[in-house]
Design a protein around this motif. Sequence first.
Motif, mmCIF file in Angstrom:
data_model
loop_
_atom_site.group_PDB
_atom_site.id
_atom_site.type_symbol
_atom_site.label_atom_id
_atom_site.label_comp_id
_atom_site.label_asym_id
_atom_site.label_seq_id
_atom_site.Cartn_x
_atom_site.Cartn_y
_atom_site.Cartn_z
ATOM 1 N N GLY A 95 0.867 -1.206 -0.063
ATOM 2 C CA GLY A 95 -0.008 0.018 0.080
ATOM 3 C C GLY A 95 0.735 1.379 0.170
ATOM 4 O O GLY A 95 0.325 2.233 -0.257
ATOM 5 N N SER A 96 2.209 1.155 0.181
ATOM 6 C CA SER A 96 2.986 2.350 0.147
ATOM 7 C C SER A 96 4.567 1.718 0.004
ATOM 8 O O SER A 96 4.975 0.554 0.468
ATOM 9 C CB SER A 96 2.843 3.285 1.602
ATOM 10 N N GLY A 97 5.250 2.853 -0.096
ATOM 11 C CA GLY A 97 6.664 2.332 -0.247
ATOM 12 C C GLY A 97 7.379 2.013 1.146
ATOM 13 O O GLY A 97 7.986 0.960 1.361
ATOM 14 N N LEU A 165 20.668 -0.258 1.550
ATOM 15 C CA LEU A 165 20.910 0.989 1.023
ATOM 16 C C LEU A 165 19.962 1.405 -0.152
ATOM 17 O O LEU A 165 19.158 0.667 -0.605
ATOM 18 C CB LEU A 165 22.496 0.987 0.567
ATOM 19 N N GLU A 166 20.247 2.771 -0.482
ATOM 20 C CA GLU A 166 19.344 2.917 -1.779
ATOM 21 C C GLU A 166 20.384 3.335 -3.131
ATOM 22 O O GLU A 166 21.452 3.529 -2.916
ATOM 23 C CB GLU A 166 18.876 4.733 -1.553
ATOM 24 N N SER A 167 19.737 2.901 -4.054
ATOM 25 C CA SER A 167 20.472 2.817 -5.530
ATOM 26 C C SER A 167 21.068 4.087 -5.684
ATOM 27 O O SER A 167 21.962 4.199 -6.262
ATOM 28 C CB SER A 167 19.683 2.287 -6.655
ATOM 29 N N VAL A 194 18.124 -3.372 -1.603
ATOM 30 C CA VAL A 194 18.414 -2.100 -2.144
ATOM 31 C C VAL A 194 17.101 -1.452 -2.540
ATOM 32 O O VAL A 194 16.017 -2.130 -3.319
ATOM 33 C CB VAL A 194 19.037 -1.987 -3.429
ATOM 34 N N ASP A 195 16.811 -0.188 -2.037
ATOM 35 C CA ASP A 195 15.553 0.790 -2.415
ATOM 36 C C ASP A 195 15.903 1.371 -3.976
ATOM 37 O O ASP A 195 16.761 2.319 -4.126
ATOM 38 C CB ASP A 195 15.388 1.695 -1.453
ATOM 39 N N ASN A 196 15.192 1.024 -4.920
ATOM 40 C CA ASN A 196 15.510 1.339 -6.339
ATOM 41 C C ASN A 196 14.670 2.197 -6.797
ATOM 42 O O ASN A 196 14.372 2.505 -8.146
ATOM 43 C CB ASN A 196 15.395 -0.058 -7.035
ATOM 44 N N THR A 197 14.108 3.146 -5.927
ATOM 45 C CA THR A 197 13.039 4.301 -6.199
ATOM 46 C C THR A 197 13.779 5.101 -7.326
ATOM 47 O O THR A 197 12.839 5.457 -8.102
ATOM 48 C CB THR A 197 12.529 4.802 -5.148
ATOM 49 N N PHE A 198 14.996 5.787 -7.067
ATOM 50 C CA PHE A 198 15.454 6.813 -7.440
ATOM 51 C C PHE A 198 15.818 6.351 -8.977
ATOM 52 O O PHE A 198 15.846 7.110 -9.950
ATOM 53 C CB PHE A 198 16.409 7.530 -7.088
ATOM 54 N N ALA A 199 16.308 5.162 -9.177
ATOM 55 C CA ALA A 199 17.051 4.653 -10.336
ATOM 56 C C ALA A 199 15.918 3.911 -11.319
ATOM 57 O O ALA A 199 15.911 4.318 -12.380
ATOM 58 C CB ALA A 199 17.903 4.002 -10.038
ATOM 59 N N HIS A 216 10.526 -0.593 -3.644
ATOM 60 C CA HIS A 216 10.338 0.406 -4.379
ATOM 61 C C HIS A 216 9.347 1.235 -3.574
ATOM 62 O O HIS A 216 8.253 0.694 -3.086
ATOM 63 C CB HIS A 216 9.619 0.398 -5.699
ATOM 64 N N SER A 217 9.191 2.537 -3.775
ATOM 65 C CA SER A 217 8.274 3.456 -3.354
ATOM 66 C C SER A 217 7.574 3.665 -4.908
ATOM 67 O O SER A 217 8.127 4.310 -5.685
ATOM 68 C CB SER A 217 8.333 4.898 -2.916
ATOM 69 N N THR A 218 6.579 2.994 -5.174
ATOM 70 C CA THR A 218 5.845 3.039 -6.578
ATOM 71 C C THR A 218 5.006 4.131 -6.817
ATOM 72 O O THR A 218 4.577 4.445 -8.126
ATOM 73 C CB THR A 218 5.119 1.708 -7.009
ATOM 74 N N THR A 219 4.996 5.005 -5.776
ATOM 75 C CA THR A 219 4.337 6.356 -5.768
ATOM 76 C C THR A 219 5.162 7.268 -6.852
ATOM 77 O O THR A 219 4.570 8.233 -7.275
ATOM 78 C CB THR A 219 4.628 6.878 -4.310
ATOM 79 N N LYS A 220 6.368 6.686 -6.935
ATOM 80 C CA LYS A 220 7.337 7.770 -7.702
ATOM 81 C C LYS A 220 7.151 7.356 -9.408
ATOM 82 O O LYS A 220 6.174 7.397 -9.979
ATOM 83 C CB LYS A 220 8.584 7.709 -7.223
ATOM 84 N N TYR A 221 8.316 7.125 -9.804
ATOM 85 C CA TYR A 221 8.458 6.830 -11.326
ATOM 86 C C TYR A 221 7.733 5.651 -11.661
ATOM 87 O O TYR A 221 7.129 5.693 -12.852
ATOM 88 C CB TYR A 221 9.995 6.579 -11.636
ATOM 89 N N LEU A 228 -1.129 7.976 -6.835
ATOM 90 C CA LEU A 228 -1.049 7.044 -6.044
ATOM 91 C C LEU A 228 -0.213 6.745 -4.927
ATOM 92 O O LEU A 228 1.071 7.519 -5.213
ATOM 93 C CB LEU A 228 -1.282 5.600 -6.730
ATOM 94 N N ILE A 229 -0.290 6.227 -4.069
ATOM 95 C CA ILE A 229 0.550 5.601 -3.019
ATOM 96 C C ILE A 229 0.907 4.347 -3.109
ATOM 97 O O ILE A 229 -0.145 3.611 -2.999
ATOM 98 C CB ILE A 229 0.262 6.251 -1.593
ATOM 99 N N GLY A 230 2.020 3.885 -3.257
ATOM 100 C CA GLY A 230 2.346 2.388 -3.641
ATOM 101 C C GLY A 230 3.549 1.957 -3.115
ATOM 102 O O GLY A 230 4.538 2.656 -3.426
ATOM 103 N N GLY A 231 3.908 0.689 -3.039
ATOM 104 C CA GLY A 231 5.123 0.124 -2.731
ATOM 105 C C GLY A 231 5.157 -1.275 -3.427
ATOM 106 O O GLY A 231 4.468 -1.930 -3.707
HETATM 107 C C1 LIG Z 1 9.225 8.429 -1.012
HETATM 108 C C2 LIG Z 1 10.131 7.340 -1.022
HETATM 109 C C3 LIG Z 1 9.870 6.279 -0.095
HETATM 110 C C4 LIG Z 1 8.617 6.041 0.875
HETATM 111 O O1 LIG Z 1 7.459 5.664 0.052
HETATM 112 P P1 LIG Z 1 6.108 5.923 0.212
HETATM 113 O O2 LIG Z 1 5.264 5.372 -0.978
HETATM 114 O O3 LIG Z 1 5.898 7.424 0.432
HETATM 115 O O4 LIG Z 1 5.628 5.248 1.465
HETATM 116 C C5 LIG Z 1 11.143 5.405 0.196
HETATM 117 N N1 LIG Z 1 11.999 5.404 -0.488
HETATM 118 C C6 LIG Z 1 12.342 6.652 -1.297
HETATM 119 C C7 LIG Z 1 13.734 6.725 -1.923
HETATM 120 C C8 LIG Z 1 11.168 7.307 -1.810
HETATM 121 O O5 LIG Z 1 11.590 8.542 -2.247
#
Ligand SMILES: *Cc1c(COP(=O)(O)O)cnc(C)c1O
Length: 407
Positions: A95-97, A165-167, A194-199, A216-221, A228-231
């Motif tokens: 439901g969220s990242g 870590l984050e990518s 690895v949190d790959n949200t940014f890459a 991932h935070s699928t909320t982003k890219y 939406l808010i998702g992970g």
């Molecule tokens: C936004 C973000 C999260 C958290 O995600 P939510 O969908 O807001 O819960 C985690 N990691 C990174 C790198 C983010 O940008």
Amino acid sequence: MKTTVKPTFASAAIHGGKGNKDQYGAHTSPIYQTSTYMFDDVESGAKAFRHEEGGASHVYSRLGNPTVEELERTICALETYSLNDPESYMGMAFGSGMAAISTGIISFAFGGHIIAQNDLYGCTSQFLKEEVPGMGITVSFTDTSDVRNIEKLLKEHSDTRLIYLESIANPTLRISDIKAISQLAESYNALLMVDNTFATPYHMQPLDLGADIVVHSTTKYLGGHGTLIGGAMVAKVELFEESNTFLFRKNLGGIAGPMDAWLTTNGIKTLPIRMKQHNENAMKIAKWLEAHPKVEHVFYPGLKSHPQHELAKSIMNNGFGGMITFELKGGFEAGVSLMNKVELCTLAVSLGAVDTLIQHPASMTHSIVDEEIKKAAGITDGLVRISVGIEGVEDIIADLEQAMGNS
Ligand SMILES: *Cc1c(COP(=O)(O)O)cnc(C)c1O
């Protein structure tokens, strides 16, 4: 999706999650907006609960939902795109990242030690610093861009279960050598998450570099449109089973809702083409900013001036993404002025939407944070973050120019 030849990444983004043909032949998958499922008879219900063949495929949407599963297959197809054994992996949608991150951390590090990067996304950092230590998990933080720091901590903490870590990390867009760290993790019997949200998987596939789990935070890219808010999380099925991750998701209750999952699956269809443009625009803006007289420094992995530009080139594909941070010579005042003058760029937190989002941490997200903590996190007074959108790049530059020009 079954095809005779392996589809390209772009096709996998569109077709990778497709399931059975819809009963009415709907071209776009329907949204299974339902809490529960009907059983044909007691036996099919009983079998479903015992996870036996021939039982109902679904029981209750906190455990699983067809719309959510389409998203899970899609994300898995992208994150495992370059692997030889993608079928041994699976995706889980949340439901969220933060639901994905917290559920993953608790299940993989249960009762052990975590070595975490010191400049993490704010809520992840807070979770690891303030909440996790009360759950029988210990945490140490380090600059993971230097592999030696990790090795030192691995030696000190023989109960290390997880390296996190984050990518690409905020705010300096620092990159860690995932290949080297994954080898180290393996030799010390720890997992690398690895949190790959940014890459995004378009630019980096951490599993292919040796990581065990990607979140991932699928909320982003991945969602891509700010709707939406998702992970999501992808790892080997075996690892999810050993770590009881399915049980943790079921009982912590963080699964994605069908509507958000559907929006995400649709967003992902254009991920490759969006990322191509985010990257192209960001590269131009980063170079323009670097030459601007009011800018002290630009952080972007695609610039030669980025301390890890060579590493970025070796572990990233198709460019360097759409996130840029930069330092204004005029400090706090210049940051506030820029925020108040932008017209096309939207003043907002979050990132990864089609439109350009801009924010000034010192006056906004971090305005109540202690000086010391801000300093440690690399948040300086003149630091500005841009999530470069896919508008015409000349329009974004013109907007920044007018907003910075008379500050
Ligand atoms: C936004 C973000 C999260 C958290 O995600 P939510 O969908 O807001 O819960 C985690 N990691 C990174 C790198 C983010 O940008």
